[in-house]
Design an enzyme around this catalytic site. Structure first.
Site, mmCIF file in Angstrom:
data_model
loop_
_atom_site.group_PDB
_atom_site.id
_atom_site.type_symbol
_atom_site.label_atom_id
_atom_site.label_comp_id
_atom_site.label_asym_id
_atom_site.label_seq_id
_atom_site.Cartn_x
_atom_site.Cartn_y
_atom_site.Cartn_z
ATOM 1 N N SER A 75 26.508 -9.978 -39.563
ATOM 2 C CA SER A 75 26.170 -9.960 -38.143
ATOM 3 C C SER A 75 27.412 -9.703 -37.314
ATOM 4 O O SER A 75 28.535 -9.947 -37.757
ATOM 5 C CB SER A 75 25.547 -11.292 -37.729
ATOM 6 O OG SER A 75 26.545 -12.300 -37.623
ATOM 7 N N ASP A 76 27.201 -9.223 -36.093
ATOM 8 C CA ASP A 76 28.285 -9.259 -35.126
ATOM 9 C C ASP A 76 28.485 -10.711 -34.724
ATOM 10 O O ASP A 76 27.646 -11.573 -34.998
ATOM 11 C CB ASP A 76 27.954 -8.390 -33.914
ATOM 12 C CG ASP A 76 29.201 -7.919 -33.184
ATOM 13 O OD1 ASP A 76 30.265 -8.534 -33.364
ATOM 14 O OD2 ASP A 76 29.106 -6.941 -32.422
ATOM 15 N N TRP A 77 29.586 -10.981 -34.049
ATOM 16 C CA TRP A 77 29.937 -12.364 -33.731
ATOM 17 C C TRP A 77 28.899 -12.978 -32.789
ATOM 18 O O TRP A 77 28.664 -12.476 -31.697
ATOM 19 C CB TRP A 77 31.341 -12.415 -33.138
ATOM 20 C CG TRP A 77 32.422 -12.657 -34.149
ATOM 21 C CD1 TRP A 77 33.414 -13.589 -34.063
ATOM 22 C CD2 TRP A 77 32.633 -11.998 -35.404
ATOM 23 N NE1 TRP A 77 34.218 -13.549 -35.188
ATOM 24 C CE2 TRP A 77 33.760 -12.580 -36.027
ATOM 25 C CE3 TRP A 77 31.962 -10.966 -36.069
ATOM 26 C CZ2 TRP A 77 34.239 -12.177 -37.264
ATOM 27 C CZ3 TRP A 77 32.439 -10.559 -37.305
ATOM 28 C CH2 TRP A 77 33.553 -11.156 -37.891
#
EC number: 3.2.1.21
Length: 766
Positions: free
Chosen positions: A195-197
């Site tokens: 995932s992105d942050w």
């Protein structure tokens, strides 16, 4: 460089999956902290360190981190159209997916794992985590998925990062159709999906869809929640093992890289040479109508260097692309370093163009103890608590701080800090101070409150869109007099702003700026006078990382009003002035686009920005860059103008497959290399066949690139030659890139639909 991490003994993935506990397997599927994966010491599984790296590796700290090499921005690198150079650079982004793949191969040849992002259609910052991007299946596949598909096929990156937004009704991080279906089964993807942050929004849905790793840590949606999902059979043990296996394979691959155990600055002469070549080779010669370039510095007696970007080292964009370089060169520094002694340099700013008031530099302030920079002390308690204890202290070299990822075991989420310095006024007159914050902050000058960004707050674009507007105050200072500056800061939870759809990176952030107030009309008048006096005028304007950044979308394509007025005024008195522009994306060039005769575009050029510009101006390097995107005359001419922005949580991609210049393009001939437009942009992408591109090389030896497309028995042969102005044939050092594709078909096609790149080896006739 630091000590190299010792190689650990390999681990057996099958053995781990058979013998690890449920808790250990679950722990693998989320980050350990902001920049590391979780280790399994019992099985000799190490933690993997990650970092942003679109134009340089920042390391694991936004705040008080190690300074790094900064390479040109992605669009600048794409402008080189040179796969071998990008392979050497290891730099990622570009609209042309073939150079992107070259970067990945180059980076991964060192053992480092490349992660391509953001999968997919992550095209706006407005309501970033909630917006639903609605588009046709054809547009999704042919435009927005195709770059990922090619990069994966050509370079096998080690990981893919999902985007924050939804596509056709579902967040990508929990779309089984896109992750498990298209990415893994249809494309045969074997690597990690992360995932992105803070871009994970569910537990069972994301895991079942194929999302292997939640970042950052500590986990929010895995851990105990995943244990519950397994107990309730919303997630099967087989799925858990499948995700854990992928993470372990990722770690096993990453452990082969020999990287430093301690982050430290890398500054080698060979790195500087490569960076300088990247900066110079990315520069695009847009106009040279009067044949003014290249300049011969030996014939000059005076040079006017004008513009707000002239002494500003605009080396990178903002957000995840930003980092602190170990050095930088401004256009002014690069140009003056190549002028012979005795040449008079007339410098004028001419106009202000900042989006935020410029930060204080370490040379302008000193800590209460007398060291360069600003002192920063952290506390658990607010200023109202008497004799509160200092938990941590440091010295910062810039008057800004971003604290996501910052941690101290003695501090809670809500903590406080004081930033203090002594300022020696550089001049007499009015100075404007600015203060933006995520959290809350107040600015004191000699113990007098001058900016309150605590009591009442107004939302702005600062800190990935999470922060306030910049609040300002104007104060009269006296040259040489000492002033005490103090900012009282409280972390993110103290913010009074509520911003749905914006990523919360935590921690908090602040920015303090100061600038001398100038009369805009007087500043332009001084610039005009300098242009009148000089033999040659070079005008440096454009954008900076404060204009182009992650976290917000630009609301228009215009340069600041004073800058447009400056360009027009200087061209009125110096029509042969050389225009030097900088940006990572297009901006409006009206009304002066047709007036300027000599124009170079230099992007955000990294550490060696100024030296690269000077090398091109003085003919040391041939400006071989070609635009990887188009500069439209006005924003209304862009295909997305009517649809851009979230409306009630949705953005419709009404342009379909006709992205960028493709909407403006017709293909009446049999060769797709010809670009003809209905409403011509100021500067179209790439280059045209049946036209001449003028370039120059050292000693004013101009080069003409001739491109011939011949047809034999249904096949096309491309002949590419270079000849000097004097009829000599030779090499200019440029890197040609030619594409072919169908132009007329019963089915509507974009120019690059089915396009194939003709390799450099196809130019054997040169």
């Amino acid at each position: 460089m630091g000590e190299i991490c010792p190689r650990r003994e390999d681990f057996d993935i099958d053995y781990i999956l058979k013998n690890a506990s449920l808790l250990e397997k679950v722990s693998l599927l989320a980050g350990y902290d902001f920049w590391h994966t979780a280790p399994l010491p019992r099985f000799n599984v190490p933690s993997v360190r990650v970092s942003d790296g679109p134009n340089g590796v920042r390391g694991t700290k936004f705040f008080d981190g190690v300074r790094a090499a900064c390479l040109p921005c992605g669009t600048g690198l794409a402008a080189t159209w040179d796969q071998s150079l990008l392979y050497d650079a290891g730099v990622l982004i570009g609209q042309d997916v073939y150079p992107t793949a070259a970067y990945i191969r180059g980076a991964q040849s060192t053992g480092v794992i490349s992660t391509i992002k953001h999968f997919a259609a992550n095209d706006q910052e407005h309501e970033r985590i909630s917006v639903n991007a609605v588009m046709s299946e054809r547009a999704l596949r042919e435009v927005h998925l195709l770059p990922f598909q090619i990069a994966i096929a050509d370079s096998a990156p080690g990981a893919v990062m999902t985007c924050y937004n939804k596509v056709n009704g579902q967040h990508l991080s929990e779309s089984k159709e896109m992750l498990d279906g298209l990415l893994r089964r249809e494309w045969g993807w074997k690597g990690l999906i992360m995932s992105d942050w803070f871009g994970t929004y569910s537990t069972a849905e994301a895991l079942n869809a194929g999302l292997d790793l939640e970042m950052p840590g500590p986990t929010r949606l895995r851990g105990p929640l995943l244990e519950l999902a397994i107990s309730s059979r919303k997630v099967s043990r087989a799925t858990l093992d499948e995700r854990a296996r992928t993470v372990l394979e990722f770690v096993q691959r990453a452990r082969k890289a020999e990287v430093s155990a301690v982050e430290s600055t890398r500054d080698f002469p060979e790195d500087r040479r490569l960076n300088r070549k990247l900066a110079a080779d990315s520069i695009v010669l847009l106009k040279n109508e009067s044949g003014l370039l290249p300049l011969n510095p030996q014939t000059l007696t005076s040079v006017a260097l004008i513009g707000p970007n002239m002494k500003t080292a605009a080396f990178c964009g903002g957000g995840s692309a930003s980092l602190q370089p170990y050095y930088s060169t401004s256009p002014y520094q690069g140009i003056t370093s190549q002028l012979p002694p005795g040449v008079e340099v007339l410098y004028e700013t001419g106009a202000t163009s900042y989006a935020f008031i410029p930060e204080l530099a370490a040379s302008e302030v000193r800590t209460p103890e007398g060291q360069p920079g600003l002192g920063m002390r952290f506390y658990r308690d607010p200023p109202s608590v008497q004799e509160r204890r200092v938990v941590e202290e440091t010295i910062i070299q810039e008057s800004s701080w971003q604290l996501m990822g910052f941690s101290n075991p003695e501090l809670d989420r809500l903590f406080h800090a004081d930033i203090e310095a002594e300022l020696i006024a550089p001049a007499t007159g009015p100075f404007q101070f600015g203060l933006a914050v995520y959290g809350s902050a107040s600015l004191f000058l000699d113990d007098q409150l001058i900016i309150d960004n605590t009591t009442v707050q107004r939302g702005g674009t600062f800190f990935f869109g999470k922060g306030t507007l910049e609040e300002t105050a104007t104060v009269d200072l006296v040259q040489g007099q000492s002033y005490q500056i103090k900012v009282q800061f409280a972390s993110g939870p103290s913010s009074k702003l509520v911003k749905p759809g914006v990523v919360n990176f935590g921690g908090g952030a602040g920015r303090l700026g100061m600038v001398q107030v100038v009369d805009p009309e007087r500043a332009i008048a001084r610039a005009v006078e300098a242009a009148k006096r000089a033999d040659i005028t070079i005008l440096g304007v454009g954008l900076t990382r404060d204009h182009e950044s992650e976290g917000f979308d630009r609301s228009h394509m215009d340069l600041p009003p004073a800058v447009a007025s400056l360009v027009t005024a200087v061209l009125d008195v110096a029509p042969d002035a050389i225009l030097l522009t900088q940006s990572g994306t297009p901006f409006s060039m009206l009304p002066w686009a047709d007036l300027v005769k000599t124009h170079l575009h230099a992007w955000f050029g990294g550490n060696e920005l100024g030296n690269g510009i000077a090398d091109v101006l003085f003919g040391v390097v041939n400006p071989s860059g070609k635009l990887p995107l188009s500069f439209p005359r006005r924003i209304e001419d862009t295909p997305t103008y009517l649809n851009f922005g979230s409306e009630r949580g949705q953005v419709t991609y009404g342009e379909g497959i006709y992205v960028g210049y493709k909407l403006l393009r017709k293909s009446p001939t049999s060769c797709a290399l010809s670009i003809r437009v209905r409403s011509a942009p100021v500067h179209p992408c790439c280059f045209r066949s049946n036209s001449l591109l003028t370039r120059f090389v050292p000693q004013a030896r101009f080069v003409v690139h001739l491109l011939c497309v011949l047809r034999f028995d249904g096949r096309h042969r491309v002949r590419y030659t270079e000849c000097s102005k004097l009829g000599r044939r030779g090499r200019s050092g440029s890197s040609p890139a030619v594409y072919r594709g169908r132009s007329n078909n019963v089915v509507n096609r974009t120019s690059h639909q089915g396009a194939q790149r003709i390799s450099k080896g196809g130019f054997a006739a040169r």
